[in-house]
Design a protein around this motif. Structure first.
Motif, PDB file in Angstrom:
ATOM      1  N   THR A 127       0.866  -1.173   0.000  1.00  8.58           N
ATOM      2  CA  THR A 127       0.000   0.000   0.000  1.00  8.58           C
ATOM      3  C   THR A 127       0.910   1.233   0.000  1.00  8.58           C
ATOM      4  O   THR A 127       2.106   1.134   0.287  1.00  8.58           O
ATOM      5  N   PRO A 128       0.380   2.401  -0.309  1.00 10.51           N
ATOM      6  CA  PRO A 128       1.212   3.617  -0.254  1.00 10.51           C
ATOM      7  C   PRO A 128       1.765   3.897   1.140  1.00 10.51           C
ATOM      8  O   PRO A 128       2.707   4.686   1.291  1.00 10.51           O
ATOM      9  N   ASP A 129       1.182   3.241   2.164  1.00  7.82           N
ATOM     10  CA  ASP A 129       1.667   3.404   3.540  1.00  7.82           C
ATOM     11  C   ASP A 129       2.594   2.263   3.956  1.00  7.82           C
ATOM     12  O   ASP A 129       2.831   2.053   5.156  1.00  7.82           O
ATOM     13  N   PHE A 130       3.087   1.510   2.980  1.00  7.04           N
ATOM     14  CA  PHE A 130       4.079   0.450   3.185  1.00  7.04           C
ATOM     15  C   PHE A 130       3.534  -0.751   3.948  1.00  7.04           C
ATOM     16  O   PHE A 130       4.252  -1.387   4.720  1.00  7.04           O
ATOM     17  N   GLU A 131       2.275  -1.061   3.732  1.00  7.35           N
ATOM     18  CA  GLU A 131       1.730  -2.298   4.269  1.00  7.35           C
ATOM     19  C   GLU A 131       1.873  -3.387   3.207  1.00  7.35           C
ATOM     20  O   GLU A 131       1.415  -3.215   2.073  1.00  7.35           O
ATOM     21  N   VAL A 132       2.515  -4.487   3.568  1.00 10.62           N
ATOM     22  CA  VAL A 132       2.723  -5.587   2.623  1.00 10.62           C
ATOM     23  C   VAL A 132       1.391  -6.289   2.391  1.00 10.62           C
ATOM     24  O   VAL A 132       0.698  -6.656   3.335  1.00 10.62           O
ATOM     25  N   LEU A 133       1.026  -6.486   1.112  1.00 13.34           N
ATOM     26  CA  LEU A 133      -0.285  -7.053   0.790  1.00 13.34           C
ATOM     27  C   LEU A 133      -0.261  -8.574   0.697  1.00 13.34           C
ATOM     28  O   LEU A 133      -1.256  -9.224   1.012  1.00 13.34           O
TER      29      LEU A 133
END
Length: 659
Positions: A625-631
């Motif tokens: 995500t743009p907030d650096f959450e790994v999907l």
């Protein structure tokens, strides 16, 4: 010619072992300091060298092997050197490789240097030694000496970086959320053992081709007849012939073992090997050299004395050991034909994913097996010998075809160097044009339009040769249509430069014309503004599997549409040798305290990949995500169905996260 061939082999081994380390280094170094006066000191550096290993002198003859070299850090500022560095006992031996006498140390290497302090309060100095230690292979090594001048324990200064470098170091580290998802491996790759068996298959194919060369083919009936006639009974002759074949496989397997002796612990070494500009140029030169040997302009041979000694040993020893020496004799006398094919196999391992040494072992074993099979099979079924075609000009045709193929592969390595170096010489259209010329010339040769000087008397073209000519013509037309964009080139996916590396300046510099970012921060900013998930594409200019993914997987309509509409693509080239702007260069400090200079774009993104995603291979894909959450998990080289499912899963998770 022998000199140049041996030089080639020596340099090749040095390239592939140059960055290796071993828990049992073949040389153990110590140093001591003797105070002569208040400002003058003698420093001695001593190496205990393992048996049969040797280290080259500081003053070995020019034009030969790389000499040892000391770098006295701070010399001329903190202290000055008095005279040249002296050496202990050395040995001199004529080397056929370079046609000169070389000087080296064995068992023990001793070096002495006298220094005079320019700063009276200086307590310690650092000395770097760069040297080459050799046995069957040569290893480039670096030894750091931390020398205390007052006899106390050397005080290691805490390495620090300036505030600007510290800030840029922190910027390179991401605060990833759900980073444990990256460790999932169920979707990681379709490579693994299947890739190894593919390399084995290529080696086996190379061995089959080598069978039909003038250096090998005539030996099959002679050798089989020798075993069946010289043995006391038929069964013993068959057993001996089978042993002979097994020893051939063993010999080619053993040739790969030196590459395992000093297996690298550097996570970036495979990328370094495959994308090293000058190594690729080196391969280009060598493959051109091999090609013209197949065209008959000169012949590659190992020293005749080697074959004579092995042949004499086989006669003198006899029995099973004698058969082994006979197999070794075959490997030596057939080198003029098998050498260039093996060179192609050796070079191709740098284009494959995975361990270079493991790939090489599988490839060499496959080559040896294909070469050995006829000797065992014809010994079991000697009547088959009658069905063998007679030796003749057709074997010369096989060599010439191999020459054209070696020449085509040579330009692949030059293309790698051009892509990584951003030279702009071999754009896609130029590369394909060169291949068109090569295959057109091969077509004309096969159809008898021109001949090489080592071809026999002109004869009527055989049906097989005409058929090969037609295949070559079809290949030429296929390349021509691909160059004119009338057809795709999926069969050659990964070999030509990417479509965006074009002489047409209007072509997008992103794969398939997609909108992509080559700077991570810019891509993240755009993803935030568009509220879209991020696809990070760790790629390389010289990465064959990266091109295959782009041309075969990304080009699928459903996948292409997702990449275009649903994701923000950030392509980071880890082998880009272009230097960063001066203000963007910095010293990166690992958590361990080790400092690495970041000067090029590739160094920046290669380090970024390693520290954040614990991966050093390409291609490598991650969804954030743009907030650096790994999907979801990271993936590498996968099929289209798996990749599409992976993209859909990431997109679904992203939509759920923003509800």
């Amino acid at each position: 010619m022998k000199k140049y061939l041996a030089t080639t082999l020596l340099l090749f081994l040095c390239f592939f072992t140059g960055h290796s380390q071993s828990d049992n280094d073949p040389a153990t170094w110590t140093h001591k300091v003797q105070k002569v006066s208040d400002s003058v000191y003698n420093i001695e550096f001593t190496a205990k060298i393992f048996k049969d290993w040797y280290i080259y002198s500081l003053y070995t003859a020019e034009g030969g092997s790389m000499p040892s070299e000391f770098e006295f850090v701070g010399a001329g500022v903190d202290y000055e050197l008095i005279g040249k560095t002296e050496e202990g006992k050395t040995y001199t031996k004529y080397t056929e490789v370079f046609d000169l006498d070389e000087t080296f140390h064995k068992e023990e290497a001793l070096f002495k240097q006298k220094i005079k302090l320019l700063k009276p309060d200086l307590k310690q100095i650092t000395v770097n030694l760069y040297y080459q230690i050799c046995k069957e292979v040569c290893i480039l090594k670096e030894q750091v000496f931390e020398v205390s001048l007052d006899g106390t324990t050397f005080v290691t200064e805490e390495k620090t970086i300036d505030d600007r470098s510290a800030a840029l170091t922190n910027n390179l580290k991401l605060d990833l959320k759900n980073s444990e998802l990256l460790e999932q491996t169920e979707l990681n790759s379709v490579e693994g053992s299947s890739a190894l068996w593919m390399v084995f298959g290529l080696g086996f194919l190379g061995g089959l081709i080598a069978l039909f060369t003038p250096c090998v083919f005539p030996l099959i009936p002679l050798t089989v007849s020798f075993f069946t006639k010289q043995s006391d009974n038929k069964s013993k002759g068959i057993v001996n012939a089978i042993l002979y074949g097994l020893f051939i496989v063993l010999i080619y397997f053993l040739l790969s073992l030196p590459f395992h002796l000093f297996d690298s612990v550097d996570s970036q070494i495979l990328n370094t090997i495959a994308t090293n500009i000058w190594l690729n140029v080196f391969f280009f030169i060598i493959f051109v050299f091999f090609a013209f040997s197949f065209f008959g302009y000169y012949e590659l041979t190992l020293p005749n004395s080697w074959a004579n000694r092995m042949d004499a040993a086989s006669t003198k020893v006899g029995g099973v050991l004698g058969i082994f020496f006979m197999a070794l004799t075959l490997a030596i006398v057939s080198f003029s034909c098998t050498g260039p094919i093996l060179g192609g196999l050796l070079g191709s391992t740098t284009l494959a994913e995975g361990s270079v040494a493991t790939n090489l072992t599988f490839g060499m074993t496959g080559f040896g097996l294909a070469l050995a099979l006829p000797f065992a099979l014809f010994a079991l079924f000697p009547a088959w010998l009658n069905s063998l075609p007679k030796s003749g000009g057709w074997m010369t045709t096989v060599k010439v075809i191999l020459g054209f193929l070696e020449l085509a592969l040579a330009f692949k390595f030059l293309s790698n160097a051009d892509l990584v170096g951003n030279w702009g010489i071999l754009k896609r259209e130029i590369f394909l044009s060169i291949w068109i010329i090569i295959f057109a010339l091969m077509t004309l040769y096969l159809l008898g339009v021109f001949r090489f000087k080592h071809d026999g008397p002109k004869q009527k073209l055989s049906l097989t040769r005409k058929g090969l000519g037609v295949v070559s013509l079809i290949t030429t037309i296929y390349l021509l249509f691909g160059t004119l964009n009338l057809t795709g080139l999926k069969v050659l996916s990964g070999f030509p430069p990417p479509e965006f590396y074009s002489i047409n300046e209007n072509v997008s510099d992103c794969p398939l014309g997609l909108n992509c970012f080559k700077d991570f921060d810019e891509g993240v900013a755009f993803a935030k503004s568009e509220n879209k998930p991020i696809l990070i594409d760790f790629t390389g200019w010289a990465c064959v599997n990266c091109r295959r993914m782009e041309e075969n997987v990304w080009s699928q309509p459903s996948i292409f549409q997702m990449l275009k509409d649903d994701y923000v693509l950030i392509s980071l080239y880890v082998d880009d040798r272009k230097e960063l702007k001066k203000e963007e260069q910095f010293d990166f400090q690992y958590d361990s305290g080790r400092i690495k200079k970041i000067k090029t774009i590739g160094q920046k993104w290669g380090t970024f990949q390693t520290i954040n995603f614990n991966s050093a291979s390409q291609p490598y894909y991650a969804l954030l995500t743009p907030d650096f959450e790994v999907l979801n998990s990271g993936v590498q080289y996968v099929d289209a169905i798996t990749y599409e499912a992976w993209l859909k899963d990431g997109l679904s998770r992203y939509k759920n996260s923003i509800k």
